[in-house]
Design a protein around this motif. Structure first.
Motif, short mmCIF file in Angstrom:
data_model
loop_
_atom_site.label_atom_id
_atom_site.label_comp_id
_atom_site.label_asym_id
_atom_site.label_seq_id
_atom_site.Cartn_x
_atom_site.Cartn_y
_atom_site.Cartn_z
N GLY A 1 0.80 -1.22 0.00
CA GLY A 1 0.00 0.00 0.00
C GLY A 1 0.83 1.26 0.00
N GLY A 2 2.06 1.19 -0.52
CA GLY A 2 2.99 2.31 -0.51
C GLY A 2 2.49 3.54 -1.23
N PRO A 3 3.21 4.66 -1.07
CA PRO A 3 2.72 5.96 -1.54
C PRO A 3 2.81 6.18 -3.05
N VAL A 4 3.67 5.43 -3.75
CA VAL A 4 3.86 5.65 -5.19
C VAL A 4 3.51 4.37 -5.95
N GLN A 5 2.70 4.53 -6.98
CA GLN A 5 2.29 3.40 -7.80
C GLN A 5 3.13 3.31 -9.07
N PHE A 6 3.47 2.09 -9.44
CA PHE A 6 4.14 1.81 -10.71
C PHE A 6 3.11 1.10 -11.57
N HIS A 7 2.39 1.89 -12.38
CA HIS A 7 1.23 1.37 -13.09
C HIS A 7 1.58 0.29 -14.11
N VAL A 8 2.76 0.38 -14.70
CA VAL A 8 3.17 -0.63 -15.67
C VAL A 8 3.25 -2.00 -15.01
N ALA A 9 3.75 -2.03 -13.78
CA ALA A 9 3.86 -3.30 -13.07
C ALA A 9 2.49 -3.91 -12.78
N GLY B 1 9.04 5.34 -0.22
CA GLY B 1 8.34 4.20 0.36
C GLY B 1 8.97 3.70 1.64
N LEU B 2 10.29 3.70 1.69
CA LEU B 2 10.99 3.25 2.90
C LEU B 2 10.70 4.17 4.08
N LEU B 3 10.76 5.47 3.84
CA LEU B 3 10.44 6.42 4.91
C LEU B 3 8.98 6.29 5.34
N TRP B 4 8.11 6.02 4.39
CA TRP B 4 6.70 5.80 4.72
C TRP B 4 6.53 4.57 5.61
N LEU B 5 7.25 3.51 5.30
CA LEU B 5 7.20 2.31 6.14
C LEU B 5 7.61 2.61 7.57
N ILE B 6 8.64 3.44 7.70
CA ILE B 6 9.15 3.78 9.03
C ILE B 6 8.16 4.64 9.81
N LEU B 7 7.47 5.54 9.10
CA LEU B 7 6.62 6.53 9.77
C LEU B 7 5.15 6.13 9.88
N ARG B 8 4.72 5.14 9.13
CA ARG B 8 3.28 4.90 9.00
C ARG B 8 2.59 4.50 10.30
N ASN B 9 3.28 3.82 11.20
CA ASN B 9 2.64 3.41 12.45
C ASN B 9 2.54 4.56 13.45
N SER B 10 3.58 5.38 13.51
CA SER B 10 3.57 6.49 14.47
C SER B 10 2.81 7.70 13.96
N PRO C 1 0.16 7.82 11.17
CA PRO C 1 -0.61 7.17 10.11
C PRO C 1 -1.24 8.13 9.10
N THR C 2 -1.64 9.31 9.54
CA THR C 2 -2.30 10.24 8.61
C THR C 2 -1.32 11.16 7.89
N GLN C 3 -0.18 11.44 8.51
CA GLN C 3 0.78 12.37 7.90
C GLN C 3 1.94 11.66 7.21
N SER C 4 2.04 10.35 7.35
CA SER C 4 3.26 9.65 6.93
C SER C 4 3.53 9.75 5.44
N VAL C 5 2.49 9.71 4.62
CA VAL C 5 2.70 9.70 3.16
C VAL C 5 3.41 10.97 2.70
N TRP C 6 2.83 12.12 3.01
CA TRP C 6 3.40 13.37 2.51
C TRP C 6 4.65 13.78 3.28
N LEU C 7 4.71 13.46 4.57
CA LEU C 7 5.92 13.78 5.33
C LEU C 7 7.11 12.98 4.81
N ALA C 8 6.90 11.70 4.55
CA ALA C 8 7.97 10.87 4.00
C ALA C 8 8.39 11.37 2.62
#
Length: 245
Positions: free
Chosen positions: A86-94, A160-169, A171-178
């Motif tokens: 469920g990461g922040p960036v999609q690779f549509h071709v994949a 995506g890696l930064l989002w993984l680190i921040l998403r639990n602490s 949850p609402t700000q992690s996508v754009w903050l990362a």
């Protein structure tokens, strides 16, 4: 500075791959290999693009080709594993969503073209260097190197890696903050030497670069996918290579 962060991101990609490898599809592995091979082979034939020596050791084209190809493959796999969570960036071709991928490329080129022209004029002013037209085919081809590699490493994997680190602490700000953190690190890595010579100038130039070129990439990657960010980045470098910068 770039290669310091590149190394950290590759270590993170390896960790993600070990942890989430079961989430990957067979086609994810195929796309990662295709992109890595394409970058590696392309580096062998690049004439206008010269990457920085990796920690001042890896300098020649074959070594750079191997390093960049392997790095792209690993970062793509890590980014795809995060995307499957469920990461922040999609690779549509994949995902075989060719319509979204094509639309993303078109939007990226449309948004990027006027800024690419602005970038050429800015380079003329800051470098006191007149336009020196280069081979257009070489410019278009070589621009794929920084566009694909940097967007996969920093916009796809690192965000995506930064989002993984921040998403639990956070949850609402992690996508754009990362995304913002990844963008700032990527932007200011361009000015590592200038920071030593004139830190205030480096801060100002980095802020301008983030505002004009970093934020559009951030929004495009999030809203239109990785393909859109690559297209935006590609047209910037194609224009500057064509103009001799």
């Amino acid at each position: 500075t770039f290669y310091f962060f590149d190394t950290l991101i590759m270590a993170g990609a390896l960790w993600v791959l070990v942890k989430y490898r079961r989430a990957l599809r067979w086609s994810d592995w195929l796309w990662a290999l295709i992109l890595g091979a394409g970058v590696g082979v392309g580096m062998l034939f690049a004439t206008l693009f010269t990457p920085y020596p990796f920690f001042k050791f890896v300098k020649n084209a074959p070594e750079q080709a191997l390093l960049r190809g392997l790095g792209t493959t690993l970062a793509t796999l890590g980014g795809l594993a995060i995307m499957r969570q469920g990461g922040p960036v999609q690779f549509h071709v994949a995902n075989r969503n060719w319509k979204k991928a094509s639309w993303g490329v078109l939007v990226g080129l449309t948004v990027g073209l006027p800024l690419a022209v602005l970038n050429v004029f800015a380079l003329q002013l800051t470098q006191s260097h007149p336009i020196d037209w280069q081979n257009p085919i070489a410019a278009l081809f070589d621009a794929l190197q920084p566009a694909i590699v940097e967007e996969i490493i920093y916009r796809f994997m690192f965000w995506g890696l930064l989002w993984l680190i921040l998403r639990n602490s956070l949850p609402t700000q992690s996508v754009w903050l990362a995304g913002l953190l990844a963008m700032l690190i990527h932007n200011y890595s361009h000015f590592d030497e200038l920071f030593v010579q004139a830190p205030l100038v480096a801060l100002g130039m980095g802020a301008a670069m983030a505002l004009l070129w970093g934020l559009p990439l951030l929004v495009l990657a999030r809203c239109r996918g990785l393909e859109s960010a690559i297209a935006f980045h590609w047209v910037q470098d194609a224009a500057r290579f064509l103009a001799g910068f």
